[in-house]
Design a protein around this motif. Sequence first.
Motif, PDB file in Angstrom:
ATOM      1  N   ARG A 136      10.157  45.677  23.351  1.00 48.83           N
ATOM      2  CA  ARG A 136       9.336  46.243  22.330  1.00 48.83           C
ATOM      3  C   ARG A 136       9.609  47.668  22.113  1.00 48.83           C
ATOM      4  O   ARG A 136       9.472  48.181  20.983  1.00 48.83           O
ATOM      5  N   ALA A 137      10.019  48.456  23.240  1.00 47.80           N
ATOM      6  CA  ALA A 137      10.295  49.709  22.888  1.00 47.80           C
ATOM      7  C   ALA A 137      11.578  49.836  22.178  1.00 47.80           C
ATOM      8  O   ALA A 137      12.017  50.824  21.330  1.00 47.80           O
ATOM      9  N   GLN A 138      12.602  48.975  22.377  1.00 49.53           N
ATOM     10  CA  GLN A 138      14.029  48.946  21.699  1.00 49.53           C
ATOM     11  C   GLN A 138      13.612  48.609  20.287  1.00 49.53           C
ATOM     12  O   GLN A 138      14.554  49.000  19.517  1.00 49.53           O
ATOM     13  N   VAL A 148       2.480  51.443  21.762  1.00 49.63           N
ATOM     14  CA  VAL A 148       3.565  50.488  21.537  1.00 49.63           C
ATOM     15  C   VAL A 148       3.259  49.242  20.993  1.00 49.63           C
ATOM     16  O   VAL A 148       3.984  48.777  20.032  1.00 49.63           O
ATOM     17  N   ASN A 149       2.402  48.640  21.451  1.00 52.04           N
ATOM     18  CA  ASN A 149       1.651  47.381  21.001  1.00 52.04           C
ATOM     19  C   ASN A 149       1.469  47.492  19.263  1.00 52.04           C
ATOM     20  O   ASN A 149       1.764  46.565  18.608  1.00 52.04           O
ATOM     21  N   LEU A 150       0.671  48.353  19.236  1.00 52.74           N
ATOM     22  CA  LEU A 150       0.333  48.730  17.571  1.00 52.74           C
ATOM     23  C   LEU A 150       1.456  48.854  16.695  1.00 52.74           C
ATOM     24  O   LEU A 150       1.703  48.314  15.754  1.00 52.74           O
ATOM     25  N   GLY A 205      16.227  55.427  30.250  1.00 53.84           N
ATOM     26  CA  GLY A 205      15.400  55.896  29.111  1.00 53.84           C
ATOM     27  C   GLY A 205      14.207  56.449  29.283  1.00 53.84           C
ATOM     28  O   GLY A 205      13.229  56.732  28.571  1.00 53.84           O
ATOM     29  N   GLY A 206      13.536  56.283  30.546  1.00 58.90           N
ATOM     30  CA  GLY A 206      12.157  56.510  30.997  1.00 58.90           C
ATOM     31  C   GLY A 206      10.857  55.370  30.626  1.00 58.90           C
ATOM     32  O   GLY A 206      11.373  54.101  30.725  1.00 58.90           O
ATOM     33  N   TRP A 207       9.987  55.800  30.667  1.00 55.00           N
ATOM     34  CA  TRP A 207       8.814  54.781  30.620  1.00 55.00           C
ATOM     35  C   TRP A 207       7.825  55.447  29.584  1.00 55.00           C
ATOM     36  O   TRP A 207       7.390  56.539  29.327  1.00 55.00           O
ATOM     37  N   LEU A 208       7.441  54.486  28.651  1.00 57.07           N
ATOM     38  CA  LEU A 208       6.517  54.804  27.384  1.00 57.07           C
ATOM     39  C   LEU A 208       5.082  54.546  27.939  1.00 57.07           C
ATOM     40  O   LEU A 208       4.642  53.441  28.395  1.00 57.07           O
ATOM     41  N   GLN A 209       4.438  55.700  27.942  1.00 54.66           N
ATOM     42  CA  GLN A 209       3.036  55.688  28.642  1.00 54.66           C
ATOM     43  C   GLN A 209       1.712  55.114  27.947  1.00 54.66           C
ATOM     44  O   GLN A 209       1.054  54.321  28.366  1.00 54.66           O
ATOM     45  N   ASP A 210       2.003  55.287  26.611  1.00 54.13           N
ATOM     46  CA  ASP A 210       1.019  55.014  25.556  1.00 54.13           C
ATOM     47  C   ASP A 210       1.142  53.257  25.334  1.00 54.13           C
ATOM     48  O   ASP A 210       1.907  53.015  24.189  1.00 54.13           O
ATOM     49  N   VAL A 211       0.691  52.303  26.269  1.00 48.24           N
ATOM     50  CA  VAL A 211       0.978  50.942  25.916  1.00 48.24           C
ATOM     51  C   VAL A 211       0.389  50.640  24.560  1.00 48.24           C
ATOM     52  O   VAL A 211       0.914  49.862  23.883  1.00 48.24           O
ATOM     53  N   ALA A 212      -1.093  50.963  24.345  1.00 50.56           N
ATOM     54  CA  ALA A 212      -1.713  50.533  23.225  1.00 50.56           C
ATOM     55  C   ALA A 212      -0.676  51.004  21.917  1.00 50.56           C
ATOM     56  O   ALA A 212      -0.741  50.161  21.141  1.00 50.56           O
TER      57      ALA A 212
END
Length: 716
Positions: free
Chosen positions: A225-227, A260-262, A251-258
């Motif tokens: 999803r991040a890619q 990312v999904n949006l 590359g780290g971690w994307l903290q705001d999951v909502a």
Amino acid sequence: MATTVQKITLAASRDIPFNKLLLSQSNVRRVKAGVSIEELAEDIARRGLLQGLSVRAVTNEAGGETGMFEIPAGGRRYRALELLVKQKRLAKTAPVPCIVREGGVAEEDSLAENVQRAPLHPLDQFRAFLALREKGQSEEEIAATFFVSVQVVKQRLKLASVSPKLLDVYAEDDMTLDQLMAFTVSGDHARQEQVFERLAQSYDKQPYMIRRWLTEGAVRAADKRAQFIGVDAYVEAGGCVLRDLFQGDDGGWLQDVALVNLMTAEKLREEAAKVEAEGWKWVEAAPDFPYGHSFGLRHLRGVPIAIMAEEQATRDALQAEYDGLVAEYEDAPELPEDIDARLGELETAIEAIDTRPLAYDPAEVARAGAFVSIDRNGALLVERGYVRPEDELPIEPEPDAEVADETRALAASYDGGESITADDQPPAPEPEEDEGMKPLSDRLVSELTAYRTVALRQAVSERPDVAYLAVLHALTLKVFYSYAQDSCLELDLRAVSFPAQTPGLTDSTPARALRQTHENWDHQLPGEPEALLDTLAGWDQDSRDALFAYVVSHGVNAVVEPYSRRPRAIAHADKLAQAVDLDVAATGWTPTADTFLGRVTKARILAAVAEAKGQRAADRIEHLKKGEMVEHASELLGGTGWIPEPLRTPGRLLTFERRESGDAANVDQADPISADPVETVEEMAEDGGETAMGDNEPSGEDAWAEAEAPHAVAAE
């Protein structure tokens, strides 16, 4: 009478010309350590000498002073000054601040200056870098001043930005530097303190646990999803990325999951709209679809669009460059980085040209649809050309069948509306010869073709090669040509879908391999089912065998379901697994919180760890809470090849068992399919026992005993 405290007298300090100084043999420092002479010289040139030299007067044999002074303590500073003199950046007679010592032992002075000097605590350095940064110095300037890399400065600043509460703990030496570095993954002080309190109650205080707790719930930058949306786009939208400056973090971690999904949903909708504009009747979009989502749908066969002359010329040029580089570096022990990168670019460009888009019949497009999702690498995945059963055109009856239907309908109209079947009808009188040539009666045709069917069966029974081809033809129709009716064999092949699926099943190694195999065969088969038999007849036997194995695999169903236990079928699945020497661990399945450990009791977790790593390893995590036990067990079982009973092949040693025995699995493969069935499978099914994934599970010794039970558990 009060005693008078004798006052001490400090040694006098004075400026001594540099050319009157020389090194002493009494200096105890022999081994070089710390900042280099060159770096110290640059620092002196920038800010001057911050600490004077400790010197003693050099005397002659008579004890008189010679005007020279030796340096028992401060030799590195002297060498740095000497280097500046040689570089003509400092005059030979430049005054040097010195403390002139008298009496005592020179070696003692040198030792005391080096031993009694307290080293700087790392935290003081971190805070000092932060103070310089707050006063306007850039990270590059700080790095240049203290002769370190910019990355080191960033790391020190990151360490200084940890919660003050945790820094105080580190200052009191109640936390290691590695643990402090792990806390820098998150910049949220409240979250850091929360994890620290959790750490205090945890058995395992390793840095990796701190990182895991700080990033739980976040989306890895390597996630598809991040890619797909792009980390840069996520940051521009206001998302926060957690980074680890001390270890590789992909590359780290994307903290705001909502968020990312949006963003993923919005981008998928945009891409789906583009696909829908091609004229498809329906388009479904999702980050991923369950395994087997296209089962029961007819797949259209598109025609690759012909390559244009310009594209062919481009491809020829790329191929020529690729072949030239391969030939040039054929004997090289290792490819240079730029050449390796260029070869990768050429391969990608050639593959993009070779992957031709498909053209479909517009009439079929109007009835079909497409699936839009994300592949495992984060690229857009569009699966076009699937027709749902309700969108299929009605099948037109064959002419003979249509005439027969009309005849039966006419007969029914004269018989009170009741249809008369061929078996119910009385024998029709044979036509008189003078009536001329007329079509044969339905009854006679049925009788004749019944005899032909028996004769054909007998003939086919004597020709295994023809029987094999007929079965292959019929099964291939089932797999690749939905609703085709081009075989006289009454065979059925049902592709099984899975209502309950293992997380990530669609992107698993065996699922991706099956999908690729299907696409490869799909490209080799004819577009129309009428041409399939002739195509198969023209293939060599190896190709037919490979296709036969693939289409037969679609009928394999080893799923154990509570409402349909099928003990004999599961026993056969075990024999089939033995025949192919199935090793589920080798396919990439691992026990994680989602796939197994988080869904069973603590007793089963401990039994798994004891089996794979020994009882001592299980005892070390026995006191943990369920969540922490799952995390530790996942780490312990990773790479061991341990798999639960329902995934095991009877008679096949697991990876850790083979390592312990030093030998491969002793599996009898002489005739695994025809071997005696496992009776305990049926017996346990009759008992109605719970499965390994059930809610009511035993604990303690009972769980361990059940973990050691034979593979029959898989059939519960």
